[in-house]
Motif scaffolding. Sequence first.
Motif, PDB file in Angstrom:
ATOM      1  N   HIS A   1      -4.815 -12.719   9.744  1.00  0.00           N
ATOM      2  CA  HIS A   1      -5.130 -11.625   8.537  1.00  0.00           C
ATOM      3  C   HIS A   1      -4.712 -10.556   8.377  1.00  0.00           C
ATOM      4  O   HIS A   1      -4.900  -9.403   7.599  1.00  0.00           O
ATOM      5  N   THR A   2      -4.124  -9.891   9.563  1.00  0.00           N
ATOM      6  CA  THR A   2      -3.400  -8.764   9.653  1.00  0.00           C
ATOM      7  C   THR A   2      -2.013  -8.625   9.614  1.00  0.00           C
ATOM      8  O   THR A   2      -1.224  -9.563  10.399  1.00  0.00           O
ATOM      9  N   ARG A   3      -1.109  -7.664   9.548  1.00  0.00           N
ATOM     10  CA  ARG A   3       0.223  -7.505   9.573  1.00  0.00           C
ATOM     11  C   ARG A   3       0.583  -5.990   9.629  1.00  0.00           C
ATOM     12  O   ARG A   3      -0.068  -5.573   8.721  1.00  0.00           O
ATOM     13  N   SER A   4       1.829  -5.620  10.408  1.00  0.00           N
ATOM     14  CA  SER A   4       2.069  -4.167  10.148  1.00  0.00           C
ATOM     15  C   SER A   4       3.537  -4.441  10.515  1.00  0.00           C
ATOM     16  O   SER A   4       4.157  -5.144  11.324  1.00  0.00           O
TER      17      SER A   4
ATOM     18  N   GLN B   1      -9.062  -8.808   5.302  1.00  0.00           N
ATOM     19  CA  GLN B   1     -10.476  -9.017   5.714  1.00  0.00           C
ATOM     20  C   GLN B   1     -10.936 -10.523   5.676  1.00  0.00           C
ATOM     21  O   GLN B   1     -11.834 -11.012   4.947  1.00  0.00           O
TER      22      GLN B   1
ATOM     23  N   ASN C   1       0.722  -1.378   6.790  1.00  0.00           N
ATOM     24  CA  ASN C   1      -0.387  -2.152   7.513  1.00  0.00           C
ATOM     25  C   ASN C   1      -1.142  -2.896   6.409  1.00  0.00           C
ATOM     26  O   ASN C   1      -1.638  -2.191   5.485  1.00  0.00           O
TER      27      ASN C   1
ATOM     28  N   ASP D   1      -4.430  -5.805   5.721  1.00  0.00           N
ATOM     29  CA  ASP D   1      -5.601  -6.465   6.140  1.00  0.00           C
ATOM     30  C   ASP D   1      -6.366  -7.222   5.140  1.00  0.00           C
ATOM     31  O   ASP D   1      -6.765  -6.548   4.214  1.00  0.00           O
TER      32      ASP D   1
END
Length: 523
Positions: free
Chosen positions: A246-249, A266, A262, A264
């Motif tokens: 669900h997240t990446r940076s 959710q 960044n 997200d």
Amino acid sequence: MNPITPIIRTTQTYMPAATAPPGIAIKAAESTAASNEVSIGKSPPSADIGIYNAKGTLGNGQVRHIWEHNGIDKLSLNMYSAIQASSTASRFQGLGAALLEQLAANGGQRIAQSGLAVDSGTATEPLLLGLQQARLREFATDRVTFTLNTASGATVSLGLFNSDRGLAVDAEVLGGDLTASELKGLAMMADSFQTAVNGLAQEPPSLKLGSLVKLDPALFTGLQFEAQLQTAGGAQQTFALQMDEHTRSLELQGPSGNVKMNFDTQGGTLLGSETQRQAAVSNYLTQFDAAQQRGNGDEQLMTLFKDAFRQLNSVDDAALRPAGHDTWSSRTSRLLLSGMADFNASLTTPEKRTNPMRREEVDSFTYNVSQTTTRKGGAANLSLQQDQQSALKASWHESLNPWVELQLSLDSKSQDYRYHEVDDEASSSTRIGFVNNVLVEATATQQASQRERVRTYQQAELQSDVTTSASAEQSRDLLDMLEKLLAQDRQARRLGLASSLEQQVQSLRGLWLLQSNPSLIDD
């Protein structure tokens, strides 16, 4: 037939020769530059050759490469070819793909190979060699590391290491064994991994992440991809990418500037249809281009910024959606949203003081953009607010004569220029609310302001100091419009007709998406 004993032969040349892995012979013609011909299994005939084994010498003053492990596999052949190249891009060419493919082919068993450059007179005591091989990895000038988390719980770890001391690779699987499907998926990732490495190693760098970031959640749950590369000018360039479900940076730092992002989702609750998200991405890319042009930003760095934004958003094309994501109330609640994951992103270039006569004048470019979504309540009584913001601060010197390059000095005759300072801000805020599954609120507000100060100098004398500004703000109640569109959509469905709701809403998104140009915010 007796087996052929591998030997390595070479003639003396003006360039240092490299020792090949056992089983590979080198024929080098006498010239001002070495010309190597690789043959496998036998040595080429020659009347004037010196013979040595894998840990022999070529003669006084020459350099050879000592290999960590014997073998004639695709990876070792690739490394022998690569180690003779002079640039990082050439040394890493094909190496990442070969490493991934070999790791998958051997079932995930550990791989470690290196070619260590040593002077022909250097002792080759095993303990000393081991320390040197370890230092080759630890103190590499250029390194690429890749970690992949699998659905079965194992972790795949890869490393590429390069310096003037040699070339090394590592690959292993930790915390378990890979399933047959994971091994197959790993092999299929090889070309994408190599393409990404090639893009980062070239000058100027480019982002070519492709399918590398589109992980199959049934096989892989996350990755970490890092690179530290030295440019031809000796500057350091670093890259870091981290992803999970669900997240990446992403962060890219180099001599031309820094890019950070960044994202997200959710848990996937924010994600709209592909058409909806593509429209939002396209709108942002338009804003990015406008910021670069208005602030005289670095075009190549902005291209990296846009490529990163586009590719990291494409991750959500096949991302899993949570339960209940496709219900009527859930779809309706996202109609006025971008459909994208929340994010914050920035692009910054190093400050430069290019005018020795006025050190307070700084050339700079800083751009920040973000989206934040707040969700309150449950499905029946739901309130959503999505805020999008951007800010641009930039300053630069411009020659009064577009045909003459500006070269500022302490000589007043060089001081013919304009000094620009830009300070822009924009925002949009969208709200949608339900009470007992009934739509009760749908509003949007757009705001943008632009300010630019331009000072003009001739022969170091101030000729003009002009500040221009513009601003606009528009608030809209979209409830009636949205209710009519929803009523039309329900009627069409009752009649068995295809829904056109998304297309109708699509044509209206300019009323609530981020707009940085005040003149484009309609009354």
